[in-house]
Design a protein around this motif. Structure first.
Motif, PDB file in Angstrom:
ATOM      1  N   VAL A  86       2.862  -1.845  -4.813  1.00 17.96           N
ATOM      2  CA  VAL A  86       2.609  -2.801  -3.730  1.00 17.96           C
ATOM      3  C   VAL A  86       2.413  -2.056  -2.416  1.00 17.96           C
ATOM      4  N   VAL A  87       1.183  -2.047  -1.943  1.00 18.70           N
ATOM      5  CA  VAL A  87       0.862  -1.401  -0.666  1.00 18.70           C
ATOM      6  C   VAL A  87       0.853  -2.482   0.410  1.00 18.70           C
ATOM      7  N   LEU A  88       1.544  -2.209   1.510  1.00 13.22           N
ATOM      8  CA  LEU A  88       1.552  -3.179   2.610  1.00 13.22           C
ATOM      9  C   LEU A  88       0.483  -2.777   3.617  1.00 13.22           C
ATOM     10  N   THR A  89      -0.430  -3.705   3.864  1.00 12.37           N
ATOM     11  CA  THR A  89      -1.550  -3.459   4.777  1.00 12.37           C
ATOM     12  C   THR A  89      -1.425  -4.421   5.949  1.00 12.37           C
ATOM     13  N   ARG A  90      -2.480  -4.507   6.755  1.00 15.27           N
ATOM     14  CA  ARG A  90      -2.430  -5.459   7.872  1.00 15.27           C
ATOM     15  C   ARG A  90      -2.824  -6.854   7.426  1.00 15.27           C
ATOM     16  N   ASN A  91      -3.696  -6.952   6.450  1.00 11.99           N
ATOM     17  CA  ASN A  91      -4.215  -8.246   5.999  1.00 11.99           C
ATOM     18  C   ASN A  91      -5.037  -8.028   4.717  1.00 11.99           C
ATOM     19  N   THR A  92      -5.585  -9.114   4.198  1.00  9.96           N
ATOM     20  CA  THR A  92      -6.429  -9.017   2.996  1.00  9.96           C
ATOM     21  C   THR A  92      -7.638  -8.134   3.267  1.00  9.96           C
ATOM     22  N   THR A  93      -8.208  -8.290   4.451  1.00 13.16           N
ATOM     23  CA  THR A  93      -9.406  -7.532   4.807  1.00 13.16           C
ATOM     24  C   THR A  93      -9.140  -6.038   4.683  1.00 13.16           C
ATOM     25  N   GLU A  94      -8.025  -5.578   5.225  1.00 13.73           N
ATOM     26  CA  GLU A  94      -7.719  -4.149   5.144  1.00 13.73           C
ATOM     27  C   GLU A  94      -7.439  -3.739   3.697  1.00 13.73           C
ATOM     28  N   ALA A  95      -6.775  -4.612   2.957  1.00 16.51           N
ATOM     29  CA  ALA A  95      -6.472  -4.287   1.554  1.00 16.51           C
ATOM     30  C   ALA A  95      -7.762  -4.096   0.759  1.00 16.51           C
ATOM     31  N   VAL A 224       0.545  -8.806   8.041  1.00 17.58           N
ATOM     32  CA  VAL A 224       0.937  -8.221   6.754  1.00 17.58           C
ATOM     33  C   VAL A 224      -0.005  -8.684   5.642  1.00 17.58           C
ATOM     34  N   GLY A 225      -0.692  -7.731   5.052  1.00 21.90           N
ATOM     35  CA  GLY A 225      -1.472  -8.007   3.852  1.00 21.90           C
ATOM     36  C   GLY A 225      -0.848  -7.227   2.713  1.00 21.90           C
ATOM     37  N   VAL A 226      -1.243  -7.573   1.501  1.00 23.00           N
ATOM     38  CA  VAL A 226      -0.694  -6.879   0.338  1.00 23.00           C
ATOM     39  C   VAL A 226      -1.840  -6.436  -0.554  1.00 23.00           C
ATOM     40  N   LEU A 227      -1.745  -5.198  -0.999  1.00 19.11           N
ATOM     41  CA  LEU A 227      -2.642  -4.739  -2.059  1.00 19.11           C
ATOM     42  C   LEU A 227      -1.783  -4.339  -3.242  1.00 19.11           C
ATOM     43  N   PHE A 228      -1.890  -5.140  -4.324  1.00 21.50           N
ATOM     44  CA  PHE A 228      -1.299  -4.671  -5.579  1.00 21.50           C
ATOM     45  C   PHE A 228      -2.341  -3.770  -6.232  1.00 21.50           C
ATOM     46  N   GLY A 229      -1.888  -2.648  -6.779  1.00 21.15           N
ATOM     47  CA  GLY A 229      -2.802  -1.795  -7.546  1.00 21.15           C
ATOM     48  C   GLY A 229      -2.066  -1.223  -8.733  1.00 21.15           C
ATOM     49  N   LEU A 237      -6.675   6.681  -5.654  1.00 28.06           N
ATOM     50  CA  LEU A 237      -7.321   6.055  -4.492  1.00 28.06           C
ATOM     51  C   LEU A 237      -7.177   6.937  -3.254  1.00 28.06           C
ATOM     52  N   ARG A 238      -8.257   7.041  -2.477  1.00 24.26           N
ATOM     53  CA  ARG A 238      -8.183   7.847  -1.256  1.00 24.26           C
ATOM     54  C   ARG A 238      -7.673   6.970  -0.117  1.00 24.26           C
ATOM     55  N   PRO A 239      -6.666   7.437   0.632  1.00 21.34           N
ATOM     56  CA  PRO A 239      -6.128   6.605   1.722  1.00 21.34           C
ATOM     57  C   PRO A 239      -7.197   6.305   2.763  1.00 21.34           C
ATOM     58  N   LEU A 240      -7.097   5.122   3.364  1.00 23.95           N
ATOM     59  CA  LEU A 240      -8.037   4.714   4.406  1.00 23.95           C
ATOM     60  C   LEU A 240      -7.734   5.469   5.700  1.00 23.95           C
ATOM     61  N   ALA A 241      -6.456   5.678   5.953  1.00 20.27           N
ATOM     62  CA  ALA A 241      -6.054   6.363   7.189  1.00 20.27           C
ATOM     63  C   ALA A 241      -5.113   7.509   6.844  1.00 20.27           C
ATOM     64  N   VAL A 242      -5.247   8.607   7.601  1.00 14.29           N
ATOM     65  CA  VAL A 242      -4.300   9.715   7.441  1.00 14.29           C
ATOM     66  C   VAL A 242      -3.513   9.839   8.734  1.00 14.29           C
ATOM     67  N   GLY A 243      -2.316  10.399   8.638  1.00 16.72           N
ATOM     68  CA  GLY A 243      -1.497  10.540   9.839  1.00 16.72           C
ATOM     69  C   GLY A 243      -0.029  10.511   9.487  1.00 16.72           C
ATOM     70  N   PRO A 261       3.615   3.926  -2.750  1.00 15.32           N
ATOM     71  CA  PRO A 261       2.566   3.331  -1.916  1.00 15.32           C
ATOM     72  C   PRO A 261       2.509   3.926  -0.504  1.00 15.32           C
ATOM     73  N   TYR A 262       3.474   4.842  -0.204  1.00 14.96           N
ATOM     74  CA  TYR A 262       3.604   5.303   1.199  1.00 14.96           C
ATOM     75  C   TYR A 262       2.375   6.061   1.682  1.00 14.96           C
ATOM     76  N   VAL A 263       1.671   6.709   0.748  1.00 14.66           N
ATOM     77  CA  VAL A 263       0.500   7.490   1.138  1.00 14.66           C
ATOM     78  C   VAL A 263      -0.589   6.596   1.761  1.00 14.66           C
ATOM     79  N   PHE A 264      -0.504   5.286   1.502  1.00 10.06           N
ATOM     80  CA  PHE A 264      -1.504   4.356   2.051  1.00 10.06           C
ATOM     81  C   PHE A 264      -1.023   3.666   3.322  1.00 10.06           C
ATOM     82  N   GLU A 265       0.150   4.052   3.803  1.00  7.97           N
ATOM     83  CA  GLU A 265       0.730   3.310   4.928  1.00  7.97           C
ATOM     84  C   GLU A 265       0.976   4.219   6.125  1.00  7.97           C
ATOM     85  N   ALA A 266      -0.097   4.868   6.584  1.00  9.07           N
ATOM     86  CA  ALA A 266       0.044   5.769   7.729  1.00  9.07           C
ATOM     87  C   ALA A 266       0.372   4.974   8.998  1.00  9.07           C
TER      88      ALA A 266
END
Ligand code: PMP
Length: 410
Positions: A86-95, A224-229, A237-243, A261-266
């Motif tokens: 479960v990756v926590l994103t900003r919204n569905t759009t970001e997921a 808060v958006g959610v991406l289940f993968g 999967l390559r992260p959208l943001a690094v930092g 999922p932390y690698v996707f939550e910069a």
């Protein structure tokens, strides 16, 4: 006791008055109102903690991290998934952007989508690959034969919308996924932004690879958006943001990523909103699913019935009550822009409804030929509000009068 009476009191925004009059909130497909328990969870974090997560070893940071992670676990359990999926994103759009960009497809990769995709599903795939869209019929149902034909092109990805935010149609995704699995080895991505607020989904039973939704459409705070993968796919999967926050080690030559999922939550996430999202899941899970379902059927019947019996109104989407949520879109035959009608319904009658293309412009243009009015209910709405809405709409339309015939001159 009916669902609406037992729960309305939990939503403070429903007590809102404008110019001394009560309001009716019927724009739930855009976002839902929040119950007291969610608002309290957000406030409590700010009042008693306020620290950042995953960074410090001090007491407040550890407490905040625990509450944040507890929400992830609640969300994962709600989906029948593991927390590390479960990756926590900003919204569905970001997921959805995370999946579309993260799969790192060849620009020529063939992707199958559907005509009723929200822009947040359509545009990321159009950017990532060569997108073909499954046709829909005049009611917005998928053309299954065309879908099969597109699958024969052996797509790398099939991006499905579970429930359309324009027609309210819930597609038979279990059947569609079975067809995809037997015809291809495509990655299956499901936009569940409009379905999950209304029904439970078990990601294992449904056999999806990725599933995206927004907590704010199911009583949670915005942000808060959610991406289940599926773990195997998330790992590639390559992260959208690094930092900050997504690496375990950084030196002058490179860095070592954290695990999923932390690698996707910069970066610092919406901590309070994630904590509030846990409260939203708790609230939803405490409701009686049978009563909710019956209530939604009643709301949908009132919404569809009103559309079919109001002069100057055309229902966009099917008239059947099966496989739909409590949402209707209406094409109005009226002499003013639909947005003006929405404003008058709000300012003169207190009904908050949506107007425009609903971020699904190709579908709305195809089915309705122009802007629509969307009325979407949720568990705290009452059938009487829907009846009142149609009375107000009918009164307004009869005052304004129909659109002038094409070519008419003054
Ligand atoms: N998909 C669908 C079907 C939606 O209805 C919406 C919201 N209208 C989205 C995606 C995008 O959600 P968000 O704005 O939370 O990213």
């Amino acid at each position: 006791m009916s669902v609406q009476h037992s729960h309305r009191d939990d939503f403070p925004a429903l007590r809102r008055k404008i110019d001394g009059e009560g309001i009716s909130y019927l724009d739930n497909a855009a976002t839902t109102l929040k119950p007291d328990s969610v608002i309290r969870a957000v406030t409590e974090y700010y009042e008693t903690n306020g620290a950042n997560i995953h960074r410090g070893k001090h007491r407040l940071s550890e407490e905040a991290s625990d509450s944040y992670e507890a929400s992830r676990v609640l969300i994962a359990n709600h989906l029948g998934a593991s927390a590390n999926e479960v990756v926590l994103t900003r919204n569905t759009t970001e997921a959805l952007n995370l999946v579309a960009q993260g799969l790192d497809l060849d620009p020529d990769a063939y992707v199958v989508g559907c005509m009723d995709a929200h822009h947040s599903q359509m545009l990321p795939w159009r950017r990532a690959g060569r997108l073909a869209l499954t046709r829909v019929d005049a009611d917005g149902r998928l053309d299954r034969e065309h879908f099969r034909e597109l699958l024969r092109g052996r797509p790398k990805v099939v991006a499905l919308t579970h429930c359309s935010n324009v027609t309210g149609v819930v597609h038979p995704v279990a059947e569609l996924i079975a067809e995809i699995r037997s015809a291809t080895d495509a990655v299956v991505v499901l936009d569940a932004a409009q379905s999950l607020p209304h029904q439970r989904i078990n990601v294992r039973e449904l056999d999806v690879d990725f599933l995206a939704f927004s907590m704010h459409k199911m009583l949670g705070p915005t942000g808060v958006g959610v991406l289940f993968g599926r773990s195997r796919l998330l790992a590639g999967l390559r992260p959208l943001a690094v930092g900050g926050g997504m690496v375990d080690w950084v030196d002058l030559d490179g860095s070592v990523d954290r695990r999923t999922p932390y690698v996707f939550e910069a970066g610092t996430p919406a901590i309070a909103s994630v904590i509030g999202s846990g409260a939203a899941v708790r609230y939803l899970e405490a409701l009686d699913p049978g009563a909710l379902h019956r209530h939604e059927r009643d709301l949908a019947a009132a919404l569809v019935g009103g559309a079919l019996t109001s002069p100057g109104v055309r229902l966009v989407g099917p008239a059947e009550l099966t496989d739909r949520i409590g949402l209707v879109s209406l094409r109005l035959d009226v002499g003013v822009p639909t947005g003006d009608v929405a404003r008058m319904l709000s300012d003169s009658y207190g009904y908050m409804v949506r107007s425009g293309h609903m971020c699904s412009q190709p579908l709305v243009t195809g089915l309705a030929g122009g802007e629509i009015l969307r009325v979407s209910a949720y568990l705290y709405n009452e059938v009487a509000e829907i009846t009142g809405f149609y009375e107000a709409l009918n009164e307004l339309l009869s005052c304004i009068g129909p659109a002038a015939p094409v070519g008419a001159r003054r």
